[in-house]
Design an enzyme around this catalytic site. Structure first.
Site, PDB file in Angstrom:
ATOM      1  N   ARG A 268       0.976  -1.455  -0.207  1.00  0.00           N
ATOM      2  CA  ARG A 268       0.037  -0.255   0.096  1.00  0.00           C
ATOM      3  C   ARG A 268       0.880   0.882  -0.279  1.00  0.00           C
ATOM      4  NH1 ARG A 268      -3.502  -1.446   5.527  1.00  0.00           N
ATOM      5  NH2 ARG A 268      -1.720  -2.396   5.280  1.00  0.00           N
TER       6      ARG A 268
ATOM      7  N   LYS B  63       2.503   2.018   7.183  1.00  0.00           N
ATOM      8  CA  LYS B  63       3.049   1.374   8.232  1.00  0.00           C
ATOM      9  C   LYS B  63       3.692   1.921   9.059  1.00  0.00           C
ATOM     10  CE  LYS B  63       1.747  -2.439   8.526  1.00  0.00           C
ATOM     11  NZ  LYS B  63       0.146  -3.446   9.008  1.00  0.00           N
TER      12      LYS B  63
ATOM     13  N   TYR C 184      -0.108   4.692  10.605  1.00  0.00           N
ATOM     14  CA  TYR C 184      -0.575   3.131  11.645  1.00  0.00           C
ATOM     15  C   TYR C 184       1.047   3.247  12.637  1.00  0.00           C
ATOM     16  CZ  TYR C 184      -4.646   1.754   9.509  1.00  0.00           C
ATOM     17  OH  TYR C 184      -5.797   1.829   8.630  1.00  0.00           O
TER      18      TYR C 184
ATOM     19  N   HIS D 197       0.605   1.474  16.320  1.00  0.00           N
ATOM     20  CA  HIS D 197       0.365   0.117  17.274  1.00  0.00           C
ATOM     21  C   HIS D 197       1.751   0.529  18.309  1.00  0.00           C
ATOM     22  CE1 HIS D 197      -3.107  -1.457  15.050  1.00  0.00           C
ATOM     23  NE2 HIS D 197      -2.148  -1.106  13.325  1.00  0.00           N
TER      24      HIS D 197
ATOM     25  N   GLU E 263      -4.420   4.769  14.283  1.00  0.00           N
ATOM     26  CA  GLU E 263      -5.900   3.434  14.860  1.00  0.00           C
ATOM     27  C   GLU E 263      -6.337   4.712  16.087  1.00  0.00           C
ATOM     28  OE1 GLU E 263      -2.096   3.780  14.684  1.00  0.00           O
ATOM     29  OE2 GLU E 263      -1.423   3.088  16.829  1.00  0.00           O
TER      30      GLU E 263
ATOM     31  N   SER F 129     -10.666  -3.432   7.773  1.00  0.00           N
ATOM     32  CA  SER F 129     -11.515  -4.520   8.893  1.00  0.00           C
ATOM     33  C   SER F 129     -12.838  -4.715   6.538  1.00  0.00           C
ATOM     34  CB  SER F 129     -12.016  -4.029   9.332  1.00  0.00           C
ATOM     35  OG  SER F 129     -11.538  -4.013  11.081  1.00  0.00           O
TER      36      SER F 129
ATOM     37  N   ASP G 267     -22.787 -13.861  18.082  1.00  0.00           N
ATOM     38  CA  ASP G 267     -22.351 -12.165  18.689  1.00  0.00           C
ATOM     39  C   ASP G 267     -23.132 -12.356  19.672  1.00  0.00           C
ATOM     40  OD1 ASP G 267     -21.100  -9.132  19.946  1.00  0.00           O
ATOM     41  OD2 ASP G 267     -20.764  -8.534  17.720  1.00  0.00           O
TER      42      ASP G 267
ATOM     43  N   VAL H  22     -13.886 -11.950  16.191  1.00  0.00           N
ATOM     44  CA  VAL H  22     -14.116 -11.465  16.914  1.00  0.00           C
ATOM     45  C   VAL H  22     -12.984 -10.490  17.335  1.00  0.00           C
ATOM     46  CG1 VAL H  22     -15.311 -13.547  17.698  1.00  0.00           C
ATOM     47  CG2 VAL H  22     -13.069 -13.127  18.195  1.00  0.00           C
TER      48      VAL H  22
ATOM     49  N   VAL I  31      -9.613 -14.105  10.875  1.00  0.00           N
ATOM     50  CA  VAL I  31      -9.284 -12.627  10.644  1.00  0.00           C
ATOM     51  C   VAL I  31      -8.701 -12.295  12.361  1.00  0.00           C
ATOM     52  CG1 VAL I  31     -10.436 -10.500  10.024  1.00  0.00           C
ATOM     53  CG2 VAL I  31     -11.395 -12.753   9.156  1.00  0.00           C
ATOM     54  N   ALA I  32      -9.581 -12.936  13.327  1.00  0.00           N
ATOM     55  CA  ALA I  32      -8.865 -12.035  14.440  1.00  0.00           C
ATOM     56  C   ALA I  32      -7.225 -12.839  15.328  1.00  0.00           C
ATOM     57  CB  ALA I  32      -9.936 -12.644  15.418  1.00  0.00           C
TER      58      ALA I  32
ATOM     59  N   ASP J 183      -4.800 -11.410  14.325  1.00  0.00           N
ATOM     60  CA  ASP J 183      -3.541 -10.169  13.966  1.00  0.00           C
ATOM     61  C   ASP J 183      -3.844  -9.927  15.936  1.00  0.00           C
ATOM     62  OD1 ASP J 183      -6.311  -9.140  14.237  1.00  0.00           O
ATOM     63  OD2 ASP J 183      -5.702  -7.078  13.693  1.00  0.00           O
TER      64      ASP J 183
ATOM     65  N   VAL K 127      -4.214 -15.496   7.176  1.00  0.00           N
ATOM     66  CA  VAL K 127      -3.116 -14.778   7.221  1.00  0.00           C
ATOM     67  C   VAL K 127      -3.731 -12.686   7.994  1.00  0.00           C
ATOM     68  CG1 VAL K 127      -2.291 -12.925   5.109  1.00  0.00           C
ATOM     69  CG2 VAL K 127      -3.145 -15.519   4.806  1.00  0.00           C
TER      70      VAL K 127
ATOM     71  N   ASN L  24      -2.306 -10.209   7.955  1.00  0.00           N
ATOM     72  CA  ASN L  24      -2.423  -8.674   7.335  1.00  0.00           C
ATOM     73  C   ASN L  24      -3.120  -8.930   5.929  1.00  0.00           C
ATOM     74  OD1 ASN L  24       0.082  -9.708   5.616  1.00  0.00           O
ATOM     75  ND2 ASN L  24       0.800  -7.934   4.853  1.00  0.00           N
TER      76      ASN L  24
HETATM   77  N1  LIG Z   1      -6.155 -10.927   9.378  1.00  0.00           N
HETATM   78  C1  LIG Z   1      -6.326  -9.265   9.277  1.00  0.00           C
HETATM   79  O1  LIG Z   1      -5.726  -8.970   8.077  1.00  0.00           O
HETATM   80  C2  LIG Z   1      -7.291  -8.306  10.135  1.00  0.00           C
HETATM   81  C3  LIG Z   1      -7.850  -6.305   9.028  1.00  0.00           C
HETATM   82  C4  LIG Z   1      -8.364  -5.885  10.163  1.00  0.00           C
HETATM   83  C5  LIG Z   1      -9.225  -6.213  10.932  1.00  0.00           C
HETATM   84  N2  LIG Z   1      -8.846  -7.347  11.892  1.00  0.00           N
HETATM   85  C6  LIG Z   1      -9.233  -7.874  12.654  1.00  0.00           C
HETATM   86  O2  LIG Z   1     -10.123  -8.332  12.902  1.00  0.00           O
HETATM   87  C7  LIG Z   1     -10.817  -8.380  14.110  1.00  0.00           C
HETATM   88  C8  LIG Z   1     -12.579  -8.152  14.306  1.00  0.00           C
HETATM   89  O3  LIG Z   1     -12.263  -6.542  13.971  1.00  0.00           O
HETATM   90  P1  LIG Z   1     -13.762  -5.780  14.157  1.00  0.00           P
HETATM   91  O4  LIG Z   1     -13.053  -4.363  12.737  1.00  0.00           O
HETATM   92  O5  LIG Z   1     -15.051  -6.700  13.044  1.00  0.00           O
HETATM   93  O6  LIG Z   1     -13.646  -5.365  15.600  1.00  0.00           O
HETATM   94  P2  LIG Z   1     -15.308  -4.939  16.034  1.00  0.00           P
HETATM   95  O7  LIG Z   1     -15.124  -4.570  17.105  1.00  0.00           O
HETATM   96  O8  LIG Z   1     -15.809  -4.370  14.810  1.00  0.00           O
HETATM   97  O9  LIG Z   1     -16.589  -6.717  16.144  1.00  0.00           O
HETATM   98  C9  LIG Z   1     -15.466  -7.223  16.644  1.00  0.00           C
HETATM   99  C10 LIG Z   1     -17.237  -7.691  17.143  1.00  0.00           C
HETATM  100  O10 LIG Z   1     -16.639  -9.333  17.990  1.00  0.00           O
HETATM  101  C11 LIG Z   1     -18.145  -9.638  19.030  1.00  0.00           C
HETATM  102  N3  LIG Z   1     -17.770 -10.172  19.844  1.00  0.00           N
HETATM  103  C12 LIG Z   1     -16.233 -10.584  20.419  1.00  0.00           C
HETATM  104  N4  LIG Z   1     -16.762 -11.555  21.841  1.00  0.00           N
HETATM  105  C13 LIG Z   1     -16.735 -12.264  20.934  1.00  0.00           C
HETATM  106  C14 LIG Z   1     -17.973 -13.882  21.281  1.00  0.00           C
HETATM  107  N5  LIG Z   1     -16.755 -14.590  22.408  1.00  0.00           N
HETATM  108  N6  LIG Z   1     -18.266 -14.057  21.105  1.00  0.00           N
HETATM  109  C15 LIG Z   1     -18.663 -13.695  19.510  1.00  0.00           C
HETATM  110  N7  LIG Z   1     -18.975 -12.264  19.536  1.00  0.00           N
HETATM  111  C16 LIG Z   1     -17.995 -11.770  19.757  1.00  0.00           C
HETATM  112  C17 LIG Z   1     -18.154  -8.387  19.778  1.00  0.00           C
HETATM  113  O11 LIG Z   1     -19.303  -7.499  20.054  1.00  0.00           O
HETATM  114  C18 LIG Z   1     -18.523  -7.001  18.496  1.00  0.00           C
HETATM  115  O12 LIG Z   1     -19.632  -6.976  18.064  1.00  0.00           O
HETATM  116  C19 LIG Z   1      -9.792  -7.988  14.890  1.00  0.00           C
HETATM  117  O13 LIG Z   1      -9.659  -8.760  15.796  1.00  0.00           O
HETATM  118  C20 LIG Z   1      -9.437  -7.213  14.066  1.00  0.00           C
HETATM  119  O14 LIG Z   1      -7.864  -6.471  14.541  1.00  0.00           O
HETATM  120  C21 LIG Z   1      -8.113  -8.351  11.413  1.00  0.00           C
END
Ligand SMILES: NC(=O)c1ccc[n+]([C@@H]2O[C@H](COP(=O)([O-])OP(=O)(O)OC[C@H]3O[C@@H](n4cnc5c(N)ncnc54)[C@H](O)[C@@H]3O)[C@@H](O)[C@H]2O)c1
Length: 372
Positions: A15, A75, A94, A96, A118, A134, A198, A239, A267-268, A270, A298, A300
């Site tokens: 990017r 980054k 960003y 972090h 962030e 996201s 959720d 989540v 996805v979580a 990270d 992955v 990122n």
């Molecule tokens: N891998 C990647 O490249 C990448 C990219 C973007 C975001 N992410 C990650 O994706 C994740 C989600 O991000 P987001 O922006 O959607 O967050 P968000 O806060 O918008 O949504 C998270 C949701 O998870 C729910 N939640 C929490 N604990 C739970 C459980 N035990 N069971 C069910 N639901 C639960 C919350 O109520 C909330 O609605 C984060 O960890 C973020 O860092 C990863």
């Protein structure tokens, strides 16, 4: 103001901080923009596109950092970039910092005014410069999941959309926030049978109101999670518990309960991942198998689509870039508490509370930093 946009040097980062369209707007506001040669290559923007937009293209990162009063990146600055930062300069990217004491120390020593994407907030309590990534990761998740479900990629050979006479694949999305909602919409659009779960009842209410006809939702207690997981071909972990490691939702032992060849897209990852058997993977080697279950983890994901991701990030950052350049960082932050929330370091002071707590460092209130 002189705005600099260096080429990203973190491995696999394609990017770029400014699109040619963003440059065009900044130039129209009367600013000088300096872009490092090749900065946009990974996202599909040539030097000539930046020149056409009114930027000057510099041959080296050093020229960009030396000239820029405002540096716009993607980054966190790497060690060699940090060595080029100085007091009086504004860095917008960003960062972090909480898990990164080395970077924090270098930013404090440099004296740079660092504003972190962030931690910029919005009026609804959201994080407007994190949300676009996201959204990208969420929409990508069913796409990579569908790919991993193909037999040759280790999956159980299910087509998510089904065909006439054959039921569609079942998708379980755990977490109905930004990632989860976008994942569910795309999976439903592919014709899959989708359920989002959720733990937030208000969030479930919202999903039901807005998407009730598109996908189902359910409360994510442990029993419901496993009931739905057992029926799923694709499970997307989306989540987030802000400021904490992701909760562990499917254990290694529970993999035996899933359909053989089912796919987990974590996805979580990270935030540590929400499946016990998750470990971070790369775009070169995105998937691996444990107990017959395919894992895609992955860290990122937006890096797979740098053109879309750059454009989406640029749409969100542009108003702030223009405010910083037009008004200077002090007035821009003084007039906008959401941008002020992004201030992490200034003139050797740490100005973001959570980073101070994480690293055991003293913190100066961001409002007080405005006067220094
Ligand atoms: N891998 C990647 O490249 C990448 C990219 C973007 C975001 N992410 C990650 O994706 C994740 C989600 O991000 P987001 O922006 O959607 O967050 P968000 O806060 O918008 O949504 C998270 C949701 O998870 C729910 N939640 C929490 N604990 C739970 C459980 N035990 N069971 C069910 N639901 C639960 C919350 O109520 C909330 O609605 C984060 O960890 C973020 O860092 C990863």
């Amino acid at each position: 103001m002189k705005i600099g946009c260096p080429k990203e040097i973190k491995p696999q980062e394609c990017r770029v901080g400014l699109t040619p369209n963003a440059v065009r707007e900044a130039v129209a506001h009367g600013h000088d923009v300096i872009v490092e040669t090749g900065a946009g290559d990974g996202a599909g923007y040539a030097d000539a596109d930046y020149v056409a937009a009114g930027a000057r293209v510099a041959g080296t990162a050093a020229e960009v950092f030396d000239a820029a009063e405002l540096v716009v990146k993607v980054k966190e600055p790497q060690a060699q970039e940090r060595a080029r930062l100085r007091a009086g300069q504004v860095l917008f990217t960003y960062l972090h910092l909480a898990p990164d004491p080395d970077q924090t120390r270098d930013l404090l020593v440099s004296g740079v005014t660092a504003i972190a994407y962030e931690t910029v907030t919005d009026a609804r309590g959201g994080l407007p410069l994190l949300a676009p990534m996201s959204e990208v990761a969420g929409r990508l998740a069913p796409q990579v999941g569908a790919w991993a479900l193909q037999k040759a990629n280790g999956g159980r050979g299910v087509l998510l959309g089904g065909v006439p006479g054959v039921a569609p694949g079942r998708v379980l999305v755990i977490g109905g926030g930004v990632v989860g909602t976008h994942a569910a919409r795309v999976a439903a659009g592919m014709g899959a049978d989708v359920t989002v779960i959720d733990r937030s009842v208000p969030r479930l209410r919202y999903l039901d109101d807005v998407f009730g006809g598109t996908f189902r939702n359910a409360y994510a207690d442990a029993a419901t999670t496993m009931d739905l997981a057992r029926q799923a071909d694709l499970i997307i972990g989306a989540v987030l518990i802000p400021g904490a490691a992701a909760p562990m939702l499917i254990s290694r032992a529970q993999l035996a309960d899933l359909k053989p060849g089912a796919v987990l897209v974590d996805v979580a990852i990270d935030q540590g991942g929400c499946f016990e058997t998750s470990h971070a993977t790369t775009h070169q080697h995105p998937v691996y198998e444990v107990e017959g279950i395919v894992h895609y983890c992955v860290a990122n994901m937006p890096g797979a689509v740098p053109r879309t991701a750059t454009h989406a990030l640029g749409n969100a950052t542009l108003p702030f870039v223009l405010a910083l350049a037009d008004k200077g960082w002090r007035r821009a932050c003084a007039e906008d508490p959401h941008l002020l929330a992004g201030l992490n370091t200034h003139a050797g002071h740490l100005t973001y509370g959570a980073v101070g707590v994480a690293l055991g460092l003293p913190v100066l209130a961001a409002e007080e930093a405005l006067a220094i």
